[in-house]
Design an enzyme around this catalytic site. Sequence first.
Site, PDB file in Angstrom:
ATOM      1  N   LYS A  54       0.841  -1.191   0.000  1.00 21.94           N
ATOM      2  CA  LYS A  54       0.000   0.000   0.000  1.00 21.94           C
ATOM      3  C   LYS A  54       0.875   1.240   0.000  1.00 21.94           C
ATOM      4  CE  LYS A  54      -4.054   1.824   0.000  1.00 21.94           C
ATOM      5  NZ  LYS A  54      -4.909   1.656  -1.176  1.00 21.94           N
ATOM      6  N   SER A 102      -9.643   0.586  -5.459  1.00 19.27           N
ATOM      7  CA  SER A 102     -10.179   0.973  -4.161  1.00 19.27           C
ATOM      8  C   SER A 102     -11.699   0.974  -4.227  1.00 19.27           C
ATOM      9  CB  SER A 102      -9.629   2.337  -3.746  1.00 19.27           C
ATOM     10  OG  SER A 102      -8.248   2.241  -3.534  1.00 19.27           O
TER      11      SER A 102
END
Length: 666
Positions: free
Chosen positions: A250, A449
Amino acid sequence: MARLLVLRSAPYHRSHLSATATFLLSPSKHPHSASFPSTARRLLLPSPLRVPARAIESSPGTTKQETTPAAGEAQKPPPPAAPAFEVEELGWGTQLAVKLRLLVAPPWKRFRKGSVLNMKLRGEISDQLKTRFSSGLSLPQICENFVKAAYDPRISGIYLHIEPLRCGWGKVDEIRRHIVDFKKSGKFVVGYMPVCGEKEYYLACACGELYAPPSAYVALFGLTVQQTFLRGVLEKVGIEPEIQRIGRYKSAGDQLARKSMSNEVREMLATLLDNIYGNWLDTISSEHGKKKEEIEEFINSGVYQVARLKEEGWITDLLYDDEVMAMLKERVGQKDKKSLCMVDYSKYSRVSKWTLGLQGGGEQIAVIRASGSITRTRSPLSVPSSGIIAEQLIEKIRTVRESEKYKAVILRIDSPGGDALASDLMWREIRLLADTKPVIASMSDVAASGGYYMAMAAPVIVAEKLTLTGSIGVVTGKFILQKLYERIDFNKEILSKGRYAELNTADQRPLRPDEAELFEKSAQNAYALFRDKAAMSRSMSVDQMETVAQGRVWSGQDAASRGLVDSLGGFSQALAIAKQKANIPHDRKVQLVEVSKPSPTLPEILSGIGGSLLGVDRAVKGVLQDITSLNGVQARMDGILFERLEDLSGENQLLMFVKDIVNYFD
């Protein structure tokens, strides 16, 4: 006061690639996780669950990949491939109707036979439809223009101006596919390219002929990735970011929390860069009938002279724009006119498919478009084109669900994510919609996302080879401003009740150990919920999902081989699957109903006029919109630029840097 930190960088449409935060979901044979209590979802995922085999059927020109079925499991039927595009001869009745419609067409849809369609592709290309009062290019309208022009008896060919593009590789592949299909009509498509970069040439080389002016700017040097880091800057001004970034890959948050790229992020970005560059080499080598090594050797020699492109056969000739138009004028036999008779993109976009007898049959398939950053409600700064507003999209989804006239739904997604709550609310509605009729998610440049959160609600997901997806991870944070406050002699005192009451408000001091622990547990819980929901939706165990999660961004091709995507291709591939699921014969025409089609409102008209008269840049409006929407937990992709550095002017780089600072510090 302390604020929840949303980590992001430049808007996704500036990126050729991007790092992402995403969540997965959706085989139809499994119960909808939204119908179960959140505490029970983990229990519904037995760890020995095996991944069912998925066959990835690509659109024409791509490679078919298959995964091996698990022991004791049946092979899942592969989605149908989109049928090859063919220009069909219209029946005599339809031809007569078309002639009559053209005869009585209003002036804004009328032009002479033998005209050339002139389309200029440059800058940003939206995945949404545009109204007459909206500026910019629209991917669905560009693609529809190619289809209409193939059948329009008034159009002799297409003159395509290609200049620097600010869109992802997914949209470029979609347009390229339509150029190839259009050439099957027997009409010409001529490209003109005054500025030549890798992306522009990738698109332009699909044209039958390609010209450039003798003074064209050429920069074929390869692709790069860049990521900025602000941790050092923040330390100098006395700001300490408190970041919880869940997922080894991430990258959202690294701009603030780190001073350099982590090994995991470096690995991820290198893989994405390899995917894009490898696809570019494959396509160009196939176009020129040369080996990849020859193309790479040519690029590595540093190509900046347009004359070299002509010498090596990369372009047809060196001509100025007026010379190309004079050549086309002679080709179409326009001797009675001083200049080439052309119709531009804007005017031709107003020609309906009905006028040309291409309106489709009786069955209707709804198209719901979701493009841009995700917010839950409309803000005072929102305009009709300001991204995905969950409450509005949910209304459209419910309308489609309650209607019996739609046989299937194509959910077209081009989003880097945004508000996590909004994404989940839309996910729920899409799951309910999938209970009533087939739903196919079609990804454009990016569905990451929150964008992927929406897509995973559909039983079938279709992506382009280079669509950015994945990044199943979360990030949250806040700023500790103690040192900054001390430097400027600023004081802040808080009275509170409750052990953790100051967790999100106290920015004048570091978090206590118990607060930091709760802060971390909250982020871990959010990650677990998304990961588990993704595992259930894609028929994986939690452990299996963990191997493709951890915040890692995947290309569409890599995502397909890992079970995150079902099929490779564009909108036509999604349509072919939708027809199959709705039991509609593949050769039967259907009517596509654009549920998200915008209608010009007075505020939009005034906004467009004001923007034109006052020179208000849309990017500035975007900054203001972002500032008002960065509340709550974000399922948002972090932007990573895959550009050559020289493609960005100093002003643009400064604008992007200022936008980052405004977003983080407001």
